[in-house]
Write an enzyme that holds these catalytic residues in place. Structure first.
Site, PDB file in Angstrom:
ATOM      1  N   GLU A  56     -12.215  -2.371  -8.249  1.00 40.54           N
ATOM      2  CA  GLU A  56     -12.789  -2.677  -6.854  1.00 40.54           C
ATOM      3  C   GLU A  56     -13.849  -1.725  -6.623  1.00 40.54           C
ATOM      4  O   GLU A  56     -14.890  -2.481  -6.026  1.00 40.54           O
ATOM      5  CB  GLU A  56     -11.936  -3.092  -5.792  1.00 40.54           C
ATOM      6  CG  GLU A  56     -11.323  -1.700  -5.204  1.00 40.54           C
ATOM      7  CD  GLU A  56     -10.459  -2.024  -3.978  1.00 40.54           C
ATOM      8  OE1 GLU A  56      -9.256  -2.642  -4.138  1.00 40.54           O
ATOM      9  OE2 GLU A  56     -10.789  -1.632  -2.909  1.00 40.54           O
ATOM     10  N   LYS A  62       0.560  -1.243  -0.023  1.00 40.40           N
ATOM     11  CA  LYS A  62       0.070   0.072   0.201  1.00 40.40           C
ATOM     12  C   LYS A  62       0.921   1.017   0.070  1.00 40.40           C
ATOM     13  O   LYS A  62       1.715   1.342   0.786  1.00 40.40           O
ATOM     14  CB  LYS A  62      -0.892  -0.077   1.296  1.00 40.40           C
ATOM     15  CG  LYS A  62      -1.886  -1.148   1.429  1.00 40.40           C
ATOM     16  CD  LYS A  62      -3.266  -1.039   0.218  1.00 40.40           C
ATOM     17  CE  LYS A  62      -3.963  -2.122   0.536  1.00 40.40           C
ATOM     18  NZ  LYS A  62      -5.113  -2.082  -0.110  1.00 40.40           N
ATOM     19  N   HIS A 110     -10.260  -8.581  -6.981  1.00 42.78           N
ATOM     20  CA  HIS A 110     -10.064  -7.907  -5.881  1.00 42.78           C
ATOM     21  C   HIS A 110     -10.610  -8.904  -4.932  1.00 42.78           C
ATOM     22  O   HIS A 110     -11.700  -9.399  -5.291  1.00 42.78           O
ATOM     23  CB  HIS A 110     -10.896  -6.339  -6.030  1.00 42.78           C
ATOM     24  CG  HIS A 110     -11.106  -5.820  -4.514  1.00 42.78           C
ATOM     25  ND1 HIS A 110     -12.301  -5.872  -3.954  1.00 42.78           N
ATOM     26  CD2 HIS A 110     -10.094  -5.496  -3.318  1.00 42.78           C
ATOM     27  CE1 HIS A 110     -12.045  -5.263  -2.573  1.00 42.78           C
ATOM     28  NE2 HIS A 110     -10.758  -5.142  -2.401  1.00 42.78           N
ATOM     29  N   ASP A 123      -0.442  -0.014  -4.354  1.00 40.80           N
ATOM     30  CA  ASP A 123      -1.954   0.208  -4.424  1.00 40.80           C
ATOM     31  C   ASP A 123      -2.124   1.553  -3.650  1.00 40.80           C
ATOM     32  O   ASP A 123      -1.729   1.790  -2.648  1.00 40.80           O
ATOM     33  CB  ASP A 123      -2.840  -0.662  -3.609  1.00 40.80           C
ATOM     34  CG  ASP A 123      -4.182  -0.847  -3.530  1.00 40.80           C
ATOM     35  OD1 ASP A 123      -4.848   0.454  -3.763  1.00 40.80           O
ATOM     36  OD2 ASP A 123      -4.951  -1.592  -2.958  1.00 40.80           O
ATOM     37  N   GLU A 144      -2.455   0.405  -8.393  1.00 39.70           N
ATOM     38  CA  GLU A 144      -3.723   0.278  -8.458  1.00 39.70           C
ATOM     39  C   GLU A 144      -4.631   1.487  -7.730  1.00 39.70           C
ATOM     40  O   GLU A 144      -4.125   1.928  -6.874  1.00 39.70           O
ATOM     41  CB  GLU A 144      -3.931  -0.990  -7.502  1.00 39.70           C
ATOM     42  CG  GLU A 144      -5.207  -1.390  -7.240  1.00 39.70           C
ATOM     43  CD  GLU A 144      -5.311  -2.832  -6.358  1.00 39.70           C
ATOM     44  OE1 GLU A 144      -4.597  -3.579  -6.617  1.00 39.70           O
ATOM     45  OE2 GLU A 144      -6.258  -3.011  -5.651  1.00 39.70           O
ATOM     46  N   ASP A 200     -14.937  -7.054  -8.777  1.00 39.39           N
ATOM     47  CA  ASP A 200     -15.277  -7.389  -7.237  1.00 39.39           C
ATOM     48  C   ASP A 200     -16.501  -8.137  -7.409  1.00 39.39           C
ATOM     49  O   ASP A 200     -17.343  -7.852  -8.021  1.00 39.39           O
ATOM     50  CB  ASP A 200     -15.549  -5.963  -6.393  1.00 39.39           C
ATOM     51  CG  ASP A 200     -15.694  -6.153  -5.003  1.00 39.39           C
ATOM     52  OD1 ASP A 200     -14.906  -6.004  -4.166  1.00 39.39           O
ATOM     53  OD2 ASP A 200     -17.072  -6.486  -4.868  1.00 39.39           O
TER      54      ASP A 200
END
Lengths: 434, 434
Positions: A296, A213, A346, A241, A267, A319
């Site tokens: 997502e 992340k 996701h 992400d 992402e 998703d």
């Protein structure tokens, strides 16, 4: 068919420090009961972050009249019509359409219908889909608003081509599983020590693909990315992400500064609604060898259609609980195949791994026929609440064998975590009062 | 500050046969009460079509903790921060973000805040905005996700330019009003006789701009368009509205067949999410002299940004209750100005005319400074429930003089129509039981 909605809420965990700060992983959980003698239940859910689950449950109840007292055979016999009925309800359409709360509620209900159908057929959902006649599969899809990119004829051709080599790919899945990547090692807020410890353990478990992340502090991102790249070595795959943190120009700038760590993709660099923004970011990052991924929080097939049309992404992330269940996801898998863009679902949350594994295994066997640049997210969390939890072996999803969509929760978990009457909540609420 | 949410629901009327079949015009209505001695209330609403209003009310309650026990001065003193707090609530963001049910609820709450602020200042909302310092106006706007098109500096420049000639334009509005068009004459399902009768009456009342609903049966569309064009003559303005009925190629084909009736625009030809679809339709219809309009169901500023970037529309239609109130609408007005695209607001429903007149009058005086190709929708329906109903003179909106956002309903109307306890509902529900 009878429907009831309960709100399941798992306790928050300090392990989840995301862009969505302070989440309390929850789900709106739908159980469909029938008067059939088999006693089977259809169980469906949509994942939520805590507050707001009651809003989704309210929407489930507003949609319930479409499913109550219906026959399962009639529903799946005209599944396109049933999908359209749910998503184009004359009055409810105004508060969507096909987005946000009403679409999450639609997903929960339709996931329960698919679970029930697969249980009736005595097959795991992926196998129900793999064995289904292409024309029957098509009859589940609403092509409305996507025919400029994918007609029913295009879709039929893709599915017919997918029949070639299907048996071999099914055998391959059963022996090797579908490749996964882990997001469990590098959430924002983890200390460097914890990050090292989790990476070491993941490497020992055979993981070869890792997501980190990013997006808060640049210096912090650089330090953490350097650390994880050093841990995993130059050959293994690293994804980043940003959970929607950046403006469009900011995303390009920040990723230019993180390019040295060789991420496969960035992402959610910006708003999930910004198709043209993703296209601009994508164009700027191609020379750096970085792809763009999102999905997502993309709310329906019309957004996915445009992401593909605009060359906005190199990876599509579906998703299982935000799109209108299998029905709408089928249309996205088919569009992605037409454009040659890999789908990398996701997962995480509550039950998302359980559900999405079925879809991506079907995608490989019957649609994409490729594993190039493809993998499915995995987060090791909350699986203990599910009756048929995911199985991971050698960093791959093992195809489920139990009938259904793996979406059924343990009775005990539902009872304990139901809001606000479950004992977990009663204790929490009592503690707050004291 | 205290907030309470009530669900107002007007009875359905057979006069409303729209794309959204069988609507039951309703609203989620929010009243903010304070402990100030002035006793003023902030009243805000969002329009709904019947079922689903309870879902929006549920979302209002989920957001209410952000506004309860706050000071109005603190809210408007950092209005951008407050907007961000509502739209980026860590847990609720997942079920949006900034779209559908949660964004409609956000609009209702923020509309109530703006009503209260304008009442405190003793000004109608349009005048509050016109008199506000440009920097203060900017401090109400969240520029997140639009800085690639409109920076704060761009916006300041537009607002500063808008100061020139402002006094003259304000005087002009007060004497002449803002031009309106009527949608009351030509809904789908009206008989030709009724259509003629309503057209005749509208022409007598001075209307010069008319909108006709299309999109069901082509032959029917041709007959009705021919009839209305014959009634109004070749010089008056005719618009067409398809309420999202078509696929992209279908929209082009159908409008080619309706081009002979010289529509100024085709409104909502396809999905409101389909930016690239609108761009394709727009490109194809330019040679026919037909513009594309959309916006009433476009869910936030990121969608509007892209409609402008993609040259997808020639007319932008804002809605006062779907976007995040004045805060987000300001950003759309400023982006439209930058791209030179006229804003022609959506109205009708419950209270939409009352609210949106303030925004478009401000737009003319302080932002667009132009009436070219500009007009605001008007539907003559349900105004009797409002304490300060719109006034139309010579087919123009007369600027409101009462303090506030004209969003306050009559106490008696709220009491009678509140669902399910109001007497109107009690009678309807009793009749259903018998």
């Amino acid at each position: 068919m009878l429907g009831s909605a309960v709100q399941f809420s798992a306790q928050s965990s300090s392990a989840f420090l995301m862009r969505h700060t302070d989440p309390d992983y929850s789900a709106a959980y739908v159980v469909l009961e029938t008067d059939a003698e088999d006693g089977l239940q259809g169980c469906g859910l949509t994942f939520t972050l805590g507050r707001g689950t009651e809003v989704v449950v309210c929407a489930v109840n507003a949609l319930a009249h479409h499913v109550l007292h219906k026959d399962l055979g009639d529903i799946v016999g005209n599944f396109r019509g049933f999908y359209r009925e749910l998503t184009s309800d004359g009055q409810l359409r105004w508060i969507g359409p096909e987005k946000g709360v009403v679409h999450l509620a639609t997903a929960a209900i339709l996931n329960a219908v698919w679970d029930l159908w697969a249980k009736r057929e005595g097959k795991p959902l992926w196998k129900l889909l793999v064995d289904m006649d292409p024309r029957m599969l098509l009859s589940c899809i609403d092509f409305r608003y996507i025919t400029d990119v994918l007609t029913e004829e295009d879709a039929l051709e893709i599915l017919q081509n997918g029949q070639v080599g299907k048996k071999e790919r099914e055998d391959q899945m059963l022996t090797q599983g579908y490749p996964a990547y882990t997001t469990s090692c590098a959430w924002l807020g983890y200390s460097d020590d914890l990050l090292k410890q989790l990476c070491t353990a993941a490497l020992e478990d055979g993981w070869t693909r890792f997501k980190v992340k990013v997006g808060a502090d640049l210096e912090d991102d650089i330090r953490r990315c350097r650390l994880i790249r050093a841990m995993i070595g130059p050959e293994k795959i690293l994804m980043m992400d940003a959970n929607q943190r950046w403006e469009v120009p900011e995303a390009v700038e920040r990723m230019s500064q993180l390019a040295e760590f060789k991420p496969l993709w960035i992402e959610e660099p910006t708003s999930p609604d910004d198709i043209l923004g993703h296209a601009a970011i994508s164009k700027a990052l191609v020379p750096l060898g970085i792809g763009v991924a999102t999905g997502e929080q993309c709310h329906n097939r019309v957004i996915f259609k445009q992401l593909l049309q605009a060359n906005a992404v190199q990876f599509l992330q579906i998703d299982s609980c935000r799109l209108g269940s299998v029905n709408e996801i089928l249309s996205v898998l088919l569009m992605a195949k037409k454009f040659g863009i890999p789908v990398c679902p996701h997962a995480g949350g509550v039950g998302l791994c359980e559900l999405v594994q079925h879809l991506i295994i079907f995608d490989y066997i019957s649609v994409s026929a490729s594993l190039d640049n493809r993998m499915c997210e995995y987060v090791d969390h909350l699986h203990e609440h599910f009756k048929y939890p995911v199985q991971i072996k050698q960093a791959s999803y093992v195809p489920p064998k139990d009938a259904g969509y793996s979406s059924e929760m343990k009775e005990d978990s539902v009872r304990k975590h139901q809001y606000p009457d479950g004992e977990v909540w009663q204790k929490l609420l009592a503690a707050q009062e004291n």
